[in-house]
Write a protein that holds these residues in place. Structure first.
Motif, mmCIF file in Angstrom:
data_model
loop_
_atom_site.group_PDB
_atom_site.id
_atom_site.type_symbol
_atom_site.label_atom_id
_atom_site.label_comp_id
_atom_site.label_asym_id
_atom_site.label_seq_id
_atom_site.Cartn_x
_atom_site.Cartn_y
_atom_site.Cartn_z
ATOM 1 N N LYS A 205 0.632 -1.107 -0.282
ATOM 2 C CA LYS A 205 0.002 0.182 -0.027
ATOM 3 C C LYS A 205 1.096 1.660 0.333
ATOM 4 C CE LYS A 205 -3.973 -1.897 1.421
ATOM 5 N NZ LYS A 205 -5.309 -2.133 3.256
ATOM 6 N N GLU A 206 1.745 1.287 0.745
ATOM 7 C CA GLU A 206 2.965 2.755 0.679
ATOM 8 C C GLU A 206 3.023 2.977 -0.239
ATOM 9 O OE1 GLU A 206 5.803 1.456 3.986
ATOM 10 O OE2 GLU A 206 3.963 2.187 5.391
ATOM 11 N N THR A 207 4.144 1.680 -1.347
ATOM 12 C CA THR A 207 4.611 1.269 -2.527
ATOM 13 C C THR A 207 3.717 2.105 -3.616
ATOM 14 O OG1 THR A 207 5.607 -0.398 -1.877
ATOM 15 C CG2 THR A 207 5.890 0.429 -4.411
ATOM 16 N N LEU A 208 2.527 1.863 -3.902
ATOM 17 C CA LEU A 208 1.074 2.284 -4.197
ATOM 18 C C LEU A 208 0.382 3.257 -4.631
ATOM 19 C CD1 LEU A 208 -1.111 0.997 -6.054
ATOM 20 C CD2 LEU A 208 -2.786 0.806 -4.220
ATOM 21 N N ASP A 209 0.708 4.084 -2.596
ATOM 22 C CA ASP A 209 -0.027 5.785 -2.175
ATOM 23 C C ASP A 209 2.342 6.570 -3.077
ATOM 24 O OD1 ASP A 209 -1.468 4.809 -1.602
ATOM 25 O OD2 ASP A 209 -0.789 4.862 0.556
ATOM 26 N N SER A 210 2.856 6.112 -3.501
ATOM 27 C CA SER A 210 4.425 6.782 -3.550
ATOM 28 C C SER A 210 4.798 6.687 -5.569
ATOM 29 C CB SER A 210 5.248 6.758 -2.539
ATOM 30 O OG SER A 210 5.901 4.597 -2.936
ATOM 31 N N ALA A 211 3.756 5.196 -6.204
ATOM 32 C CA ALA A 211 4.169 5.563 -7.106
ATOM 33 C C ALA A 211 3.829 6.617 -7.546
ATOM 34 C CB ALA A 211 3.438 4.055 -7.906
ATOM 35 N N PRO A 212 4.442 6.867 -8.946
ATOM 36 C CA PRO A 212 4.120 8.265 -9.912
ATOM 37 C C PRO A 212 2.755 7.701 -10.071
ATOM 38 C CG PRO A 212 6.520 7.377 -10.058
ATOM 39 C CD PRO A 212 5.968 6.415 -9.043
ATOM 40 N N ALA A 213 1.286 8.368 -10.662
ATOM 41 C CA ALA A 213 0.718 7.734 -11.657
ATOM 42 C C ALA A 213 0.403 7.743 -13.084
ATOM 43 C CB ALA A 213 0.124 9.027 -11.413
ATOM 44 N N ASP A 214 2.062 8.474 -13.443
ATOM 45 C CA ASP A 214 2.440 6.998 -14.727
ATOM 46 C C ASP A 214 2.906 5.781 -15.092
ATOM 47 O OD1 ASP A 214 4.553 7.725 -14.018
ATOM 48 O OD2 ASP A 214 5.383 8.451 -15.949
ATOM 49 N N ARG A 215 3.202 5.474 -13.083
ATOM 50 C CA ARG A 215 3.597 4.076 -13.265
ATOM 51 C C ARG A 215 2.548 3.539 -12.556
ATOM 52 N NH1 ARG A 215 9.283 2.821 -12.745
ATOM 53 N NH2 ARG A 215 8.662 0.943 -13.860
ATOM 54 N N THR A 216 1.651 2.874 -13.909
ATOM 55 C CA THR A 216 0.245 2.133 -14.094
ATOM 56 C C THR A 216 1.127 0.625 -14.231
ATOM 57 O OG1 THR A 216 0.521 1.793 -16.612
ATOM 58 C CG2 THR A 216 -0.888 3.198 -15.642
ATOM 59 N N ASP A 217 2.095 0.632 -14.432
ATOM 60 C CA ASP A 217 2.807 -0.728 -14.504
ATOM 61 C C ASP A 217 2.743 -1.147 -12.525
ATOM 62 O OD1 ASP A 217 4.779 0.882 -14.568
ATOM 63 O OD2 ASP A 217 6.198 -0.728 -15.117
ATOM 64 N N ILE B 258 1.196 0.324 -10.213
ATOM 65 C CA ILE B 258 -0.112 0.329 -9.819
ATOM 66 C C ILE B 258 -0.277 -0.813 -9.698
ATOM 67 C CG2 ILE B 258 -2.077 1.476 -9.563
ATOM 68 C CD1 ILE B 258 -0.244 4.206 -10.601
ATOM 69 N N ASP B 259 -1.137 -1.285 -10.854
ATOM 70 C CA ASP B 259 -0.958 -2.164 -11.143
ATOM 71 C C ASP B 259 -0.990 -4.028 -10.656
ATOM 72 O OD1 ASP B 259 -3.121 -1.630 -12.792
ATOM 73 O OD2 ASP B 259 -2.699 -1.495 -15.090
ATOM 74 N N GLN B 260 0.128 -3.511 -9.581
ATOM 75 C CA GLN B 260 0.931 -4.944 -10.237
ATOM 76 C C GLN B 260 0.877 -4.915 -8.238
ATOM 77 O OE1 GLN B 260 5.153 -5.022 -9.290
ATOM 78 N NE2 GLN B 260 5.739 -7.179 -9.623
ATOM 79 N N CYS B 261 1.145 -4.026 -7.416
ATOM 80 C CA CYS B 261 0.215 -3.754 -6.450
ATOM 81 C C CYS B 261 -1.304 -4.024 -5.888
ATOM 82 C CB CYS B 261 0.942 -1.824 -5.509
ATOM 83 S SG CYS B 261 3.172 -2.074 -5.943
ATOM 84 N N LYS B 262 -2.058 -3.455 -6.858
ATOM 85 C CA LYS B 262 -3.489 -3.730 -6.476
ATOM 86 C C LYS B 262 -3.776 -5.207 -6.625
ATOM 87 C CE LYS B 262 -5.069 0.569 -7.908
ATOM 88 N NZ LYS B 262 -5.910 1.336 -9.276
ATOM 89 N N PHE B 263 -3.390 -5.589 -7.862
ATOM 90 C CA PHE B 263 -2.879 -7.152 -7.766
ATOM 91 C C PHE B 263 -2.618 -7.913 -6.210
ATOM 92 C CE2 PHE B 263 -1.497 -11.301 -8.675
ATOM 93 C CZ PHE B 263 -2.873 -12.324 -9.812
ATOM 94 N N ARG B 264 -1.442 -7.973 -6.083
ATOM 95 C CA ARG B 264 -1.178 -8.003 -5.278
ATOM 96 C C ARG B 264 -1.679 -8.135 -3.573
ATOM 97 N NH1 ARG B 264 5.710 -8.186 -6.871
ATOM 98 N NH2 ARG B 264 5.291 -9.820 -8.599
ATOM 99 N N ILE B 265 -1.755 -6.410 -3.806
ATOM 100 C CA ILE B 265 -3.201 -6.663 -2.096
ATOM 101 C C ILE B 265 -4.200 -7.669 -2.487
ATOM 102 C CG2 ILE B 265 -4.347 -5.240 -1.151
ATOM 103 C CD1 ILE B 265 -1.794 -2.985 -2.298
ATOM 104 N N GLN B 266 -4.695 -7.848 -3.561
ATOM 105 C CA GLN B 266 -5.836 -8.535 -3.679
ATOM 106 C C GLN B 266 -5.471 -9.860 -3.536
ATOM 107 O OE1 GLN B 266 -7.278 -7.867 -7.580
ATOM 108 N NE2 GLN B 266 -8.956 -9.179 -7.526
ATOM 109 N N VAL B 267 -3.945 -10.934 -3.284
ATOM 110 C CA VAL B 267 -3.646 -12.176 -3.694
ATOM 111 C C VAL B 267 -3.507 -12.086 -1.883
ATOM 112 C CG1 VAL B 267 -2.173 -13.625 -3.620
ATOM 113 C CG2 VAL B 267 -3.320 -11.803 -6.181
ATOM 114 N N TYR B 268 -2.675 -11.094 -1.323
ATOM 115 C CA TYR B 268 -2.353 -11.771 0.139
ATOM 116 C C TYR B 268 -3.156 -11.234 1.064
ATOM 117 C CZ TYR B 268 2.763 -10.585 -1.888
ATOM 118 O OH TYR B 268 3.360 -10.814 -2.113
ATOM 119 N N GLU B 269 -4.613 -10.186 0.202
ATOM 120 C CA GLU B 269 -5.310 -10.402 1.199
ATOM 121 C C GLU B 269 -6.239 -11.598 1.880
ATOM 122 O OE1 GLU B 269 -7.450 -6.790 -0.111
ATOM 123 O OE2 GLU B 269 -6.783 -5.729 1.823
#
Length: 153
Positions: free
Chosen positions: A66-78, A80-91
């Protein structure tokens, strides 16, 4: 399962094998990283992890993502998507938080065990000492504190 709880490491390993068979590389990689964190902790500790320790690690990994997600530049969708996906898996492996009713029931069990029928704030230390191991990693400390105070006469 007959009351036998699989460790998170076993659960995640099983899910990883399933992801490999399904050729789901992204899920396999996410699980592999989580498994690595759990195994490293077990190696450091030189013994198997308790359920509470496993939960702590899973929650810590989610927090870092979540911290990585918050600090990722908006244009780095790669990223952002990876973090969102992993958070979902880890949850899937994160501890389920207790409901307020479950916490209240646990507090009542502790009071019964301590033989406290009319607890006061003086008893708080004793109550918390018994209670915290039962709710740690499964509840929000602030909520637990507030609910314990509700029991005071």
């Amino acid at each position: 399962m007959g009351g036998f709880l699989m460790s998170k490491i076993e659960q995640i390993r099983g899910e990883m094998v399933a992801a490999m068979k399904a050729k789901d590389k992204e899920r396999k990689d996410a699980l592999s990283m989580l498994l690595g964190s759990l195994k490293n902790k077990a190696i450091d500790k030189r013994s198997d992890l308790t359920e509470a320790e496993e939960n702590e690690i899973v929650l810590k990994e989610i927090k870092q993502l979540k911290e990585t997600l918050d600090s990722a530049p908006a244009d780095r969708t790669d990223i952002i998507d990876q973090c969102k996906f992993r958070i979902q898996v880890y949850e899937e492996f994160a501890p389920k938080f207790m409901t307020e009713d479950e916490i209240k029931a646990t507090i009542q069990q502790v009071l019964d065990k301590l033989g406290l029928t009319a607890p006061t704030s003086k008893d708080k230390g004793k109550i918390m000492k018994e209670l915290m191991p039962l709710v740690k990693g499964k509840s929000d400390g602030k909520v637990v504190n507030a609910l314990v105070s509700d029991f005071f006469q």
